[in-house]
Enzyme design. Structure first.
Site, PDB file in Angstrom:
ATOM      1  N   ARG A  96      39.829 -51.644 -14.005  1.00 37.80           N
ATOM      2  CA  ARG A  96      40.100 -50.369 -12.986  1.00 37.80           C
ATOM      3  C   ARG A  96      41.239 -51.085 -12.074  1.00 37.80           C
ATOM      4  O   ARG A  96      41.083 -52.325 -11.794  1.00 37.80           O
ATOM      5  CB  ARG A  96      38.905 -50.026 -12.237  1.00 37.80           C
ATOM      6  CG  ARG A  96      38.227 -48.768 -12.816  1.00 37.80           C
ATOM      7  CD  ARG A  96      36.956 -48.240 -12.165  1.00 37.80           C
ATOM      8  NE  ARG A  96      36.959 -48.638 -10.742  1.00 37.80           N
ATOM      9  CZ  ARG A  96      35.859 -48.051 -10.174  1.00 37.80           C
ATOM     10  NH1 ARG A  96      34.598 -47.695 -10.715  1.00 37.80           N
ATOM     11  NH2 ARG A  96      35.876 -47.935  -8.777  1.00 37.80           N
ATOM     12  N   ARG A 133      29.967 -40.643   1.659  1.00 32.18           N
ATOM     13  CA  ARG A 133      30.497 -42.185   2.092  1.00 32.18           C
ATOM     14  C   ARG A 133      30.644 -42.276   3.555  1.00 32.18           C
ATOM     15  O   ARG A 133      31.032 -43.727   3.561  1.00 32.18           O
ATOM     16  CB  ARG A 133      31.601 -42.600   1.315  1.00 32.18           C
ATOM     17  CG  ARG A 133      31.657 -43.265   0.175  1.00 32.18           C
ATOM     18  CD  ARG A 133      32.941 -43.423  -0.551  1.00 32.18           C
ATOM     19  NE  ARG A 133      33.013 -44.537  -1.259  1.00 32.18           N
ATOM     20  CZ  ARG A 133      32.642 -44.840  -2.500  1.00 32.18           C
ATOM     21  NH1 ARG A 133      32.438 -43.887  -3.131  1.00 32.18           N
ATOM     22  NH2 ARG A 133      33.100 -45.900  -3.160  1.00 32.18           N
ATOM     23  N   ARG A 144      37.507 -52.509  -0.270  1.00 33.09           N
ATOM     24  CA  ARG A 144      36.427 -51.713  -0.387  1.00 33.09           C
ATOM     25  C   ARG A 144      35.008 -52.143   0.132  1.00 33.09           C
ATOM     26  O   ARG A 144      34.233 -51.198   0.744  1.00 33.09           O
ATOM     27  CB  ARG A 144      36.365 -51.544  -1.919  1.00 33.09           C
ATOM     28  CG  ARG A 144      37.529 -50.813  -2.881  1.00 33.09           C
ATOM     29  CD  ARG A 144      37.200 -51.141  -4.108  1.00 33.09           C
ATOM     30  NE  ARG A 144      36.375 -50.786  -4.894  1.00 33.09           N
ATOM     31  CZ  ARG A 144      36.022 -51.232  -6.257  1.00 33.09           C
ATOM     32  NH1 ARG A 144      36.884 -51.827  -6.654  1.00 33.09           N
ATOM     33  NH2 ARG A 144      34.979 -50.632  -6.702  1.00 33.09           N
ATOM     34  N   ARG A 177      34.702 -56.574 -14.319  1.00 32.88           N
ATOM     35  CA  ARG A 177      34.509 -55.357 -15.011  1.00 32.88           C
ATOM     36  C   ARG A 177      35.374 -54.953 -15.942  1.00 32.88           C
ATOM     37  O   ARG A 177      36.663 -55.006 -15.581  1.00 32.88           O
ATOM     38  CB  ARG A 177      33.991 -54.452 -14.142  1.00 32.88           C
ATOM     39  CG  ARG A 177      33.556 -53.033 -14.515  1.00 32.88           C
ATOM     40  CD  ARG A 177      33.025 -51.961 -13.574  1.00 32.88           C
ATOM     41  NE  ARG A 177      33.932 -51.835 -12.502  1.00 32.88           N
ATOM     42  CZ  ARG A 177      33.572 -51.043 -11.563  1.00 32.88           C
ATOM     43  NH1 ARG A 177      32.395 -50.612 -11.460  1.00 32.88           N
ATOM     44  NH2 ARG A 177      34.481 -50.765 -10.388  1.00 32.88           N
ATOM     45  N   LYS A 185      25.584 -48.308  -9.092  1.00 32.84           N
ATOM     46  CA  LYS A 185      25.606 -46.992  -9.057  1.00 32.84           C
ATOM     47  C   LYS A 185      25.640 -46.111 -10.154  1.00 32.84           C
ATOM     48  O   LYS A 185      24.792 -45.500 -10.731  1.00 32.84           O
ATOM     49  CB  LYS A 185      26.275 -46.535  -7.746  1.00 32.84           C
ATOM     50  CG  LYS A 185      26.263 -47.036  -6.484  1.00 32.84           C
ATOM     51  CD  LYS A 185      27.040 -46.138  -5.365  1.00 32.84           C
ATOM     52  CE  LYS A 185      28.496 -46.442  -5.301  1.00 32.84           C
ATOM     53  NZ  LYS A 185      28.915 -47.771  -5.379  1.00 32.84           N
TER      54      LYS A 185
HETATM   55  P1  AP5 Z   1      28.709 -50.291 -11.567  1.00 32.81           P
HETATM   56  O1  AP5 Z   1      27.238 -49.395 -12.018  1.00 32.81           O
HETATM   57  O2  AP5 Z   1      30.166 -49.821 -12.133  1.00 32.81           O
HETATM   58  O3  AP5 Z   1      28.708 -50.244  -9.989  1.00 32.81           O
HETATM   59  P2  AP5 Z   1      29.095 -48.964  -8.953  1.00 32.81           P
HETATM   60  O4  AP5 Z   1      28.365 -49.328  -7.978  1.00 32.81           O
HETATM   61  O5  AP5 Z   1      29.391 -47.826  -9.628  1.00 32.81           O
HETATM   62  O6  AP5 Z   1      30.665 -49.606  -8.637  1.00 32.81           O
HETATM   63  P3  AP5 Z   1      31.984 -48.908  -8.383  1.00 32.81           P
HETATM   64  O7  AP5 Z   1      32.932 -49.972  -8.452  1.00 32.81           O
HETATM   65  O8  AP5 Z   1      31.994 -47.752  -8.991  1.00 32.81           O
HETATM   66  O9  AP5 Z   1      31.548 -48.238  -6.754  1.00 32.81           O
HETATM   67  P4  AP5 Z   1      32.681 -47.849  -5.908  1.00 32.81           P
HETATM   68  O10 AP5 Z   1      31.923 -47.228  -5.019  1.00 32.81           O
HETATM   69  O11 AP5 Z   1      33.662 -48.842  -5.261  1.00 32.81           O
HETATM   70  O12 AP5 Z   1      33.700 -46.998  -6.775  1.00 32.81           O
HETATM   71  P5  AP5 Z   1      33.914 -45.508  -6.803  1.00 32.81           P
HETATM   72  O13 AP5 Z   1      34.318 -45.166  -8.149  1.00 32.81           O
HETATM   73  O14 AP5 Z   1      32.683 -44.682  -6.257  1.00 32.81           O
HETATM   74  O15 AP5 Z   1      28.504 -51.635 -12.045  1.00 32.81           O
HETATM   75  C1  AP5 Z   1      29.311 -52.845 -11.499  1.00 32.81           C
HETATM   76  C2  AP5 Z   1      29.575 -53.980 -12.639  1.00 32.81           C
HETATM   77  O16 AP5 Z   1      28.275 -54.739 -12.538  1.00 32.81           O
HETATM   78  C3  AP5 Z   1      29.599 -53.469 -14.119  1.00 32.81           C
HETATM   79  O17 AP5 Z   1      30.354 -54.207 -14.789  1.00 32.81           O
HETATM   80  C4  AP5 Z   1      28.114 -53.274 -14.493  1.00 32.81           C
HETATM   81  O18 AP5 Z   1      28.044 -53.834 -15.794  1.00 32.81           O
HETATM   82  C5  AP5 Z   1      27.532 -54.506 -13.796  1.00 32.81           C
HETATM   83  N1  AP5 Z   1      26.084 -54.274 -13.653  1.00 32.81           N
HETATM   84  C6  AP5 Z   1      25.524 -53.055 -12.832  1.00 32.81           C
HETATM   85  N2  AP5 Z   1      24.174 -53.304 -12.611  1.00 32.81           N
HETATM   86  C7  AP5 Z   1      24.132 -54.600 -13.069  1.00 32.81           C
HETATM   87  C8  AP5 Z   1      22.751 -55.447 -13.007  1.00 32.81           C
HETATM   88  N3  AP5 Z   1      21.639 -55.059 -12.478  1.00 32.81           N
HETATM   89  N4  AP5 Z   1      22.872 -56.814 -13.298  1.00 32.81           N
HETATM   90  C9  AP5 Z   1      23.993 -57.247 -13.534  1.00 32.81           C
HETATM   91  N5  AP5 Z   1      25.247 -56.466 -13.852  1.00 32.81           N
HETATM   92  C10 AP5 Z   1      25.083 -55.098 -13.331  1.00 32.81           C
HETATM   93  O19 AP5 Z   1      35.006 -45.189  -5.784  1.00 32.81           O
HETATM   94  C11 AP5 Z   1      36.231 -45.698  -6.003  1.00 32.81           C
HETATM   95  C12 AP5 Z   1      37.129 -45.147  -4.828  1.00 32.81           C
HETATM   96  O20 AP5 Z   1      37.255 -43.832  -5.048  1.00 32.81           O
HETATM   97  C13 AP5 Z   1      36.776 -45.471  -3.481  1.00 32.81           C
HETATM   98  O21 AP5 Z   1      37.144 -46.779  -3.225  1.00 32.81           O
HETATM   99  C14 AP5 Z   1      37.582 -44.535  -2.532  1.00 32.81           C
HETATM  100  O22 AP5 Z   1      39.038 -44.587  -2.390  1.00 32.81           O
HETATM  101  C15 AP5 Z   1      37.485 -43.044  -3.546  1.00 32.81           C
HETATM  102  N6  AP5 Z   1      36.366 -42.549  -3.514  1.00 32.81           N
HETATM  103  C16 AP5 Z   1      35.203 -42.321  -4.001  1.00 32.81           C
HETATM  104  N7  AP5 Z   1      34.137 -41.390  -3.564  1.00 32.81           N
HETATM  105  C17 AP5 Z   1      34.718 -41.150  -2.273  1.00 32.81           C
HETATM  106  C18 AP5 Z   1      34.088 -40.361  -1.314  1.00 32.81           C
HETATM  107  N8  AP5 Z   1      33.092 -39.857  -1.203  1.00 32.81           N
HETATM  108  N9  AP5 Z   1      34.948 -40.196   0.020  1.00 32.81           N
HETATM  109  C19 AP5 Z   1      36.377 -40.822  -0.072  1.00 32.81           C
HETATM  110  N10 AP5 Z   1      36.725 -41.641  -0.941  1.00 32.81           N
HETATM  111  C20 AP5 Z   1      35.896 -41.685  -2.049  1.00 32.81           C
HETATM  112 MG    MG Z   2      30.728 -46.398 -10.069  1.00 33.63          MG
END
Ligand code: AP5
Ligand code: MG
Length: 213
Positions: free
Chosen positions: A155, A90, A166, A124, A13
């Site tokens: 992270r 979410r 997660r 990552r 994402k």
């Molecule tokens: P990356 O682009 O970083 O993936 P991502 O989908 O953004 O992963 P996140 O870990 O950020 O998702 P998440 O939903 O768990 O975390 P968030 O910060 O939103 O890519 C991942 C890796 O793959 C990277 O190393 C990248 O280089 C690689 N990659 C990408 N594309 C690729 C490809 N095509 N091929 C190969 N490699 C690739 O949330 C974190 C926490 O915050 C949650 O757990 C929750 O506790 C809280 N939170 C956030 N939003 C909410 C909400 N709306 N409500 C309640 N709690 C929330």
């Molecule tokens: Mg992210």
């Protein structure tokens, strides 16, 4: 154009969000990034969020919805071509709340095989300065960002136990949103693979170019 980015943890994402926001002049709003900034600054919200994020659970809906509702009123959003919500909504409650204060044009949904995600997330490394993501397998031991020279870090929620939690939360609470937005007729489905992120972005671009017209 107002968009949502949907996908499991590690689906890509954040990686796609930067590219999409750049191309279409959208403000990238990541609730995860907002929480991590609050944790870094030691705010009250940060303290609360940390206790959930460290366990891989969702931060309470009221807090999260208030943050997004407020963020959408900022001037940068008003003066842009729209916004891109990364990681929000979410669950169905958040989606219902969002319907009350936003008009969404499209939901970019990245479907991905879960077997790819554990390695992606645990390997990552993220730049402290610009947020760029890397994988240890391609870093050759480097500890700084090749774009800006910033220090790379892991992270705290990128460990096997928290990643599992997660993914469970995603399956139970976030996946039903695919149905929700399919019924609304605004879902745009893509398959995330092992191919470089640029390959996926080419597909996303083809679809969003039409939507943006
Ligand atoms: P990356 O682009 O970083 O993936 P991502 O989908 O953004 O992963 P996140 O870990 O950020 O998702 P998440 O939903 O768990 O975390 P968030 O910060 O939103 O890519 C991942 C890796 O793959 C990277 O190393 C990248 O280089 C690689 N990659 C990408 N594309 C690729 C490809 N095509 N091929 C190969 N490699 C690739 O949330 C974190 C926490 O915050 C949650 O757990 C929750 O506790 C809280 N939170 C956030 N939003 C909410 C909400 N709306 N409500 C309640 N709690 C929330
Ligand atoms: Mg992210």
């Amino acid at each position: 154009m107002n968009l949502i980015l949907l996908g499991a943890p590690g689906a890509g994402k954040g990686t796609q969000a930067t590219k999409i926001a750049d191309r279409y002049g959208l403000v990238h709003i990541s609730t995860g990034d907002i929480f991590r900034a609050n944790i870094k600054n030691g705010t009250k919200i940060g303290l609360l969020a940390k206790s959930y994020i460290d366990k891989g659970e969702l931060v309470p809906d009221e807090v999260t919805c208030d943050i997004v509702r407020d963020r959408l009123t900022w001037d940068d959003v008003k003066n842009s071509n729209g916004y891109l919500l990364d990681g929000f909504p979410r669950n169905l409650f958040q989606a219902g709340e969002l319907d009350k204060f936003a008009k969404i044009d499209g939901v970019v949904n990245i479907n991905i095989d879960f077997s790819l995600l554990m390695d992606r997330l645990c390997g990552r490394r993220v730049c402290k300065e610009c947020g760029e993501s890397y994988h240890v397998s391609t870093l050759n031991g480097a500890t700084t960002c090749s774009r800006c020279g910033g220090e790379l870090y892991q992270r705290k929620d990128d460990n096997p136990e928290t990643v599992k939690s997660r993914l469970d939360v995603y399956t139970a609470q976030t996946q039903p949103l695919i149905d929700y937005y399919t019924k609304k007729g605004i879902i745009l489905n893509f398959t995330g693979t092992e191919a470089p992120a640029e390959v996926l972005f080419e597909e996303v671009k083809t679809v969003l170019d039409k939507l943006a017209k």
